[in-house]
Design an enzyme around this catalytic site. Structure first.
Site, PDB file in Angstrom:
ATOM      1  N   CYS A  67      -1.940  -8.024   5.446  1.00  0.00           N
ATOM      2  CA  CYS A  67      -2.625  -9.140   6.107  1.00  0.00           C
ATOM      3  C   CYS A  67      -2.365  -9.048   7.603  1.00  0.00           C
ATOM      4  CB  CYS A  67      -2.218 -10.481   5.511  1.00  0.00           C
ATOM      5  SG  CYS A  67      -0.480 -10.889   5.651  1.00  0.00           S
ATOM      6  N   ASP A  80      14.741  -1.927  -3.466  1.00  0.00           N
ATOM      7  CA  ASP A  80      13.959  -1.516  -2.303  1.00  0.00           C
ATOM      8  C   ASP A  80      12.830  -0.602  -2.800  1.00  0.00           C
ATOM      9  OD1 ASP A  80      12.962  -0.112  -0.025  1.00  0.00           O
ATOM     10  OD2 ASP A  80      14.815  -0.572   1.034  1.00  0.00           O
ATOM     11  N   GLY A 100       4.249 -13.281  -6.038  1.00  0.00           N
ATOM     12  CA  GLY A 100       3.697 -12.884  -7.331  1.00  0.00           C
ATOM     13  C   GLY A 100       2.239 -13.218  -7.580  1.00  0.00           C
TER      14      GLY A 100
HETATM   15  N1  SAM Z   1       2.055  -9.307  -3.225  1.00  0.00           N
HETATM   16  C1  SAM Z   1       2.674 -10.604  -2.934  1.00  0.00           C
HETATM   17  C2  SAM Z   1       1.799 -11.716  -3.491  1.00  0.00           C
HETATM   18  O1  SAM Z   1       0.580 -11.526  -3.584  1.00  0.00           O
HETATM   19  O2  SAM Z   1       2.334 -12.759  -3.831  1.00  0.00           O
HETATM   20  C3  SAM Z   1       2.975 -10.749  -1.456  1.00  0.00           C
HETATM   21  C4  SAM Z   1       3.787  -9.616  -0.921  1.00  0.00           C
HETATM   22  S1  SAM Z   1       4.312  -9.830   0.732  1.00  0.00           S
HETATM   23  C5  SAM Z   1       2.914  -9.354   1.634  1.00  0.00           C
HETATM   24  C6  SAM Z   1       5.380  -8.445   0.923  1.00  0.00           C
HETATM   25  C7  SAM Z   1       6.652  -8.523   0.111  1.00  0.00           C
HETATM   26  O3  SAM Z   1       7.356  -7.291   0.295  1.00  0.00           O
HETATM   27  C8  SAM Z   1       7.608  -9.634   0.530  1.00  0.00           C
HETATM   28  O4  SAM Z   1       7.941 -10.407  -0.588  1.00  0.00           O
HETATM   29  C9  SAM Z   1       8.823  -8.873   1.034  1.00  0.00           C
HETATM   30  O5  SAM Z   1      10.043  -9.532   0.785  1.00  0.00           O
HETATM   31  C10 SAM Z   1       8.719  -7.583   0.249  1.00  0.00           C
HETATM   32  N2  SAM Z   1       9.476  -6.454   0.829  1.00  0.00           N
HETATM   33  C11 SAM Z   1      10.112  -6.374   2.024  1.00  0.00           C
HETATM   34  N3  SAM Z   1      10.738  -5.181   2.127  1.00  0.00           N
HETATM   35  C12 SAM Z   1      10.487  -4.494   0.988  1.00  0.00           C
HETATM   36  C13 SAM Z   1      10.908  -3.231   0.480  1.00  0.00           C
HETATM   37  N4  SAM Z   1      11.675  -2.422   1.192  1.00  0.00           N
HETATM   38  N5  SAM Z   1      10.486  -2.880  -0.746  1.00  0.00           N
HETATM   39  C14 SAM Z   1       9.686  -3.694  -1.497  1.00  0.00           C
HETATM   40  N6  SAM Z   1       9.277  -4.903  -1.062  1.00  0.00           N
HETATM   41  C15 SAM Z   1       9.677  -5.301   0.155  1.00  0.00           C
END
Ligand code: SAM
Length: 321
Positions: A242, A170, A123
């Site tokens: 990233c 999702d 978040g």
């Molecule tokens: N934006 C966040 C932050 O700044 O704190 C970090 C996000 S992290 C790079 C990507 C996130 O996408 C993870 O929490 C992961 O669990 C989630 N994720 C994985 N599969 C996903 C899906 N099918 N749909 C949406 N989110 C997904």
């Protein structure tokens, strides 16, 4: 003194091709340093000057970050002192890397808008967006993984942001459910996290392999299709990761551009250096030349590597999500 473990050879070889020679030594050196420390002050609840004074009183060196007035840079700061400080524990400040701050700057959210964060936990960017929106309007935040969803929920409650509507879903299903809806969409895509690798902790690359990169790219394609469908015509979308892998960055965007003539790449000037333009060819394949407008943030002593591409779409919407 024992030598640090080497980065995976296949990863380092790819990096040597991707990063311009003038920046390669600095980029490689960044993997041997402790992570640089930055905090974003939660402007919904606190003033950056007051938080800076509180952190300085704990013995931390606190510098302003001129390109992001709500953030503070702590060179050589002790991470534990910072994470256990009152402002971080009570939600007035959030430990957040500089590259992560750039995503919200590129999105440029405004108060009163209806915006979407399609991959939100834990978040940091959701809360940065809510703060830039002055907690006015609506911000939908999506996270499918239960444990991460509840961590996101707790972080939002602690920060006192009231405009965030949370969905444990999702992200690939969102576009089809609410097409052409959001003013701005952030897709901080789940990725191979290559920019988080550090030779100080070999566990940081334990799950990495070229196959994992390909798996991440597949999911990213589905998420970007959904994000583009959810974006209102004329809206602004930020795709970021990233990862250094062109398969997760330029190729994902290039393939979306090929399928959707109504989508375009918006130029964006990063307020930091060094950066390099997005790649327009990789692995013997030409990519959409508009990818030159994407930005690759190069890793150095202050920040991790990052990929940012700003997109918009015109009225006609190909519904492929
Ligand atoms: N934006 C966040 C932050 O700044 O704190 C970090 C996000 S992290 C790079 C990507 C996130 O996408 C993870 O929490 C992961 O669990 C989630 N994720 C994985 N599969 C996903 C899906 N099918 N749909 C949406 N989110 C997904």
């Amino acid at each position: 003194m024992t030598a640090l473990p080497e980065l995976p050879a296949a990863f380092e070889e790819r990096l040597r091709v991707i990063v311009p020679p003038a920046h390669l030594a600095e980029a490689l050196a960044s993997f041997t340093r402790p992570r640089p420390l930055t905090v974003r002050v939660n402007t919904l609840r606190a003033d950056p000057g007051a938080v800076a004074a509180e952190l300085t009183a704990l013995g931390l060196t606190v510098l302003p970050l001129p390109w992001c007035p709500e953030a503070l840079h702590l060179p050589d700061g002790d991470r534990r002192v910072l994470t256990e400080s009152a402002p971080v524990c009570d939600g007035r400040a959030y430990v957040q890397g500089q590259s992560s701050l750039l995503a919200t700057l590129a999105l440029d959210p405004r108060p009163g808008e209806e915006n979407l964060d399609l991959a939100a936990a834990p978040g940091g960017k959701t809360l940065h967006i809510a703060a830039r929106m002055a907690d006015r309007g609506r911000l939908a935040a999506i996270e499918p993984i239960r444990g991460r969803f509840f961590r996101l929920k707790a972080n939002i409650a602690r920060a006192g942001a009231t405009i965030v509507a949370l969905y444990q879903k999702d992200g690939r299903a969102v576009g089809g459910a609410v097409p052409d809806r959001f003013d701005r969409v952030l897709l901080d895509a789940p990725c191979s996290s290559e920019a988080r690798f550090t030779r100080l902790d070999p566990a940081s690359w334990a799950h990495w392999s070229p196959r994992k990169v390909a798996e991440a790219a597949k999911k990213q394609r589905g998420l970007l299709a959904s994000a583009l469908t959810a974006l209102r015509p004329g809206g602004r979308l930020v795709y970021c990761t990233c990862s250094f892998a062109p398969e997760e960055n330029e190729r994902v965007v290039s393939d979306a551009l090929a399928r959707r003539p109504e989508v375009d790449v918006v130029p964006w000037q990063a307020p930091i250096a060094p950066t390099q333009p997005g790649l327009v060819r990789w692995d013997g394949r030409e990519l959409d030349p508009r990818l030159v407008r994407a930005v690759r943030v190069l890793p150095n002593a202050e920040r991790d590597g990052f990929f940012v591409c700003v997109l918009t779409k015109a009225a006609a919407s190909a519904r492929d999500a």
